[in-house]
Design a protein around this motif. Sequence first.
Motif, PDB file in Angstrom:
ATOM      1  N   LEU A 172      29.907 -10.545  13.788  1.00 26.46           N
ATOM      2  CA  LEU A 172      28.811 -10.616  14.598  1.00 26.46           C
ATOM      3  C   LEU A 172      28.847 -11.881  15.655  1.00 26.46           C
ATOM      4  O   LEU A 172      27.988 -12.371  16.452  1.00 26.46           O
ATOM      5  CB  LEU A 172      27.426 -10.378  14.205  1.00 26.46           C
ATOM      6  CG  LEU A 172      27.265  -9.230  13.322  1.00 26.46           C
ATOM      7  CD1 LEU A 172      26.090  -9.048  12.556  1.00 26.46           C
ATOM      8  CD2 LEU A 172      27.604  -8.070  14.453  1.00 26.46           C
ATOM      9  N   GLN A 190      27.838  -1.842  17.319  1.00 29.69           N
ATOM     10  CA  GLN A 190      27.328  -0.862  16.204  1.00 29.69           C
ATOM     11  C   GLN A 190      26.148  -1.253  15.309  1.00 29.69           C
ATOM     12  O   GLN A 190      25.349  -0.400  15.265  1.00 29.69           O
ATOM     13  CB  GLN A 190      28.656  -0.721  15.621  1.00 29.69           C
ATOM     14  CG  GLN A 190      29.807  -0.452  16.299  1.00 29.69           C
ATOM     15  CD  GLN A 190      29.910   1.190  16.320  1.00 29.69           C
ATOM     16  OE1 GLN A 190      29.873   2.133  15.527  1.00 29.69           O
ATOM     17  NE2 GLN A 190      30.039   1.420  17.465  1.00 29.69           N
ATOM     18  N   ALA A 191      26.042  -2.335  15.123  1.00 27.85           N
ATOM     19  CA  ALA A 191      25.132  -2.980  14.361  1.00 27.85           C
ATOM     20  C   ALA A 191      23.786  -3.011  15.032  1.00 27.85           C
ATOM     21  O   ALA A 191      22.572  -2.540  14.367  1.00 27.85           O
ATOM     22  CB  ALA A 191      25.296  -4.382  13.829  1.00 27.85           C
ATOM     23  N   GLY A 192      23.783  -3.344  16.547  1.00 28.64           N
ATOM     24  CA  GLY A 192      22.685  -3.346  17.125  1.00 28.64           C
ATOM     25  C   GLY A 192      21.891  -1.795  17.319  1.00 28.64           C
ATOM     26  O   GLY A 192      21.028  -1.688  17.233  1.00 28.64           O
ATOM     27  N   VAL A 194      22.217   0.470  15.177  1.00 32.57           N
ATOM     28  CA  VAL A 194      21.572   0.959  13.828  1.00 32.57           C
ATOM     29  C   VAL A 194      20.088  -0.031  14.138  1.00 32.57           C
ATOM     30  O   VAL A 194      18.987   0.688  13.447  1.00 32.57           O
ATOM     31  CB  VAL A 194      22.100   0.480  12.746  1.00 32.57           C
ATOM     32  CG1 VAL A 194      21.698   0.887  11.390  1.00 32.57           C
ATOM     33  CG2 VAL A 194      23.519   1.511  12.812  1.00 32.57           C
ATOM     34  N   GLN A 195      20.121  -1.281  14.093  1.00 28.06           N
ATOM     35  CA  GLN A 195      18.911  -1.894  14.030  1.00 28.06           C
ATOM     36  C   GLN A 195      17.687  -1.383  14.903  1.00 28.06           C
ATOM     37  O   GLN A 195      16.534  -1.590  14.826  1.00 28.06           O
ATOM     38  CB  GLN A 195      19.098  -3.391  14.463  1.00 28.06           C
ATOM     39  CG  GLN A 195      19.897  -4.081  13.382  1.00 28.06           C
ATOM     40  CD  GLN A 195      20.245  -5.521  13.557  1.00 28.06           C
ATOM     41  OE1 GLN A 195      20.670  -5.866  14.782  1.00 28.06           O
ATOM     42  NE2 GLN A 195      20.476  -6.383  12.604  1.00 28.06           N
ATOM     43  N   LEU A 218      30.040  -1.762   8.307  1.00 30.18           N
ATOM     44  CA  LEU A 218      28.840  -1.443   8.939  1.00 30.18           C
ATOM     45  C   LEU A 218      27.700  -2.107   8.151  1.00 30.18           C
ATOM     46  O   LEU A 218      26.775  -3.045   8.626  1.00 30.18           O
ATOM     47  CB  LEU A 218      28.258  -0.355   9.599  1.00 30.18           C
ATOM     48  CG  LEU A 218      27.376  -0.175  10.593  1.00 30.18           C
ATOM     49  CD1 LEU A 218      27.227  -1.273  11.786  1.00 30.18           C
ATOM     50  CD2 LEU A 218      26.935   1.190  11.407  1.00 30.18           C
ATOM     51  N   ARG A 219      27.606  -1.552   6.917  1.00 28.01           N
ATOM     52  CA  ARG A 219      26.625  -2.009   5.866  1.00 28.01           C
ATOM     53  C   ARG A 219      26.683  -3.488   5.707  1.00 28.01           C
ATOM     54  O   ARG A 219      25.676  -4.398   5.529  1.00 28.01           O
ATOM     55  CB  ARG A 219      26.837  -1.203   4.602  1.00 28.01           C
ATOM     56  CG  ARG A 219      25.682  -1.871   3.525  1.00 28.01           C
ATOM     57  CD  ARG A 219      26.054  -0.828   2.433  1.00 28.01           C
ATOM     58  NE  ARG A 219      25.071  -1.094   1.096  1.00 28.01           N
ATOM     59  CZ  ARG A 219      25.429  -2.100   0.282  1.00 28.01           C
ATOM     60  NH1 ARG A 219      26.618  -2.594   0.468  1.00 28.01           N
ATOM     61  NH2 ARG A 219      24.788  -2.260  -0.824  1.00 28.01           N
ATOM     62  N   LEU A 222      25.258  -5.755   8.651  1.00 25.72           N
ATOM     63  CA  LEU A 222      23.966  -5.619   8.812  1.00 25.72           C
ATOM     64  C   LEU A 222      23.213  -6.266   7.618  1.00 25.72           C
ATOM     65  O   LEU A 222      21.894  -6.485   7.435  1.00 25.72           O
ATOM     66  CB  LEU A 222      23.316  -4.138   8.834  1.00 25.72           C
ATOM     67  CG  LEU A 222      23.823  -3.501  10.088  1.00 25.72           C
ATOM     68  CD1 LEU A 222      23.305  -1.748   9.707  1.00 25.72           C
ATOM     69  CD2 LEU A 222      22.562  -3.981  10.946  1.00 25.72           C
TER      70      LEU A 222
END
Length: 247
Positions: A172, A190-192, A194-195, A218-219, A222
């Motif tokens: 990130l 990808q992380a954004g 999910v957030q 991805l986990r 995050l």
Amino acid sequence: MNCPCLQIDLGNSSAKWRLVDDGQVLARGRYGRDDPASREALLGVAPVPVAIWVSSVADAEHESQLVTMLGERWGVEPWFARTPAHCAGLSNSYAEPQRMGVDRWLAMLGARARCADRLCVVDAGSALTIDLVDAGGRHEGGYIIPGARLMERALLLDTGRVRFEQDPQYDLAPGTSTAQAVRHGIALAQAGAVQQALAQAGEPAPALFFCGGDGALLRDLLGEPGEFAADLVFEGLQVMAAEQGTQ
């Protein structure tokens, strides 16, 4: 389940499989239609599985090829899970339930079997899917987003000057090379996603479940919230088979 059951998660180009007997996973692997070694590994996994269960998002032609191959090897007719309106306390939100990918449905069934509270399933594979289920088992809706590798492929295909030989990890932090900028930008997207989906979901905050080939990554990106369950689709396949009395 008292005899070996072969469970297959069939995609458009390849498949994951596992052999289960009395709740124990005896073997697992991947099968590619153009990979003879993986085909032999699949067909050599058991003398005769008592049942073959399939989760498939492949087209009819590829499903037919699989049925023929398995039939020639074992003479067993596979059972294909199809997305229904209701199953095992889970209710589909789609007006036409069969249009929901069965892998998404089964992952939610698997998560629902683990958790009776509101939950969110994040499946990070070729596509990134995010699905919410309320505490009563109602699918609240979801999102389908290009997965990390699909994003990278699209960028490289459509942007002539974006080329790199390095292979940096997804991260990130801001990238200090083109390779890093691409990979880190994809990770951020990808992380954004999910957030933002979780922010949009509101309260109560759902229990998080991750699956798919990039689910653990991805986990980690995050900050390791929730639980990574690699076999969530297979677990849902077992729930649905039991609900329908499949042998």
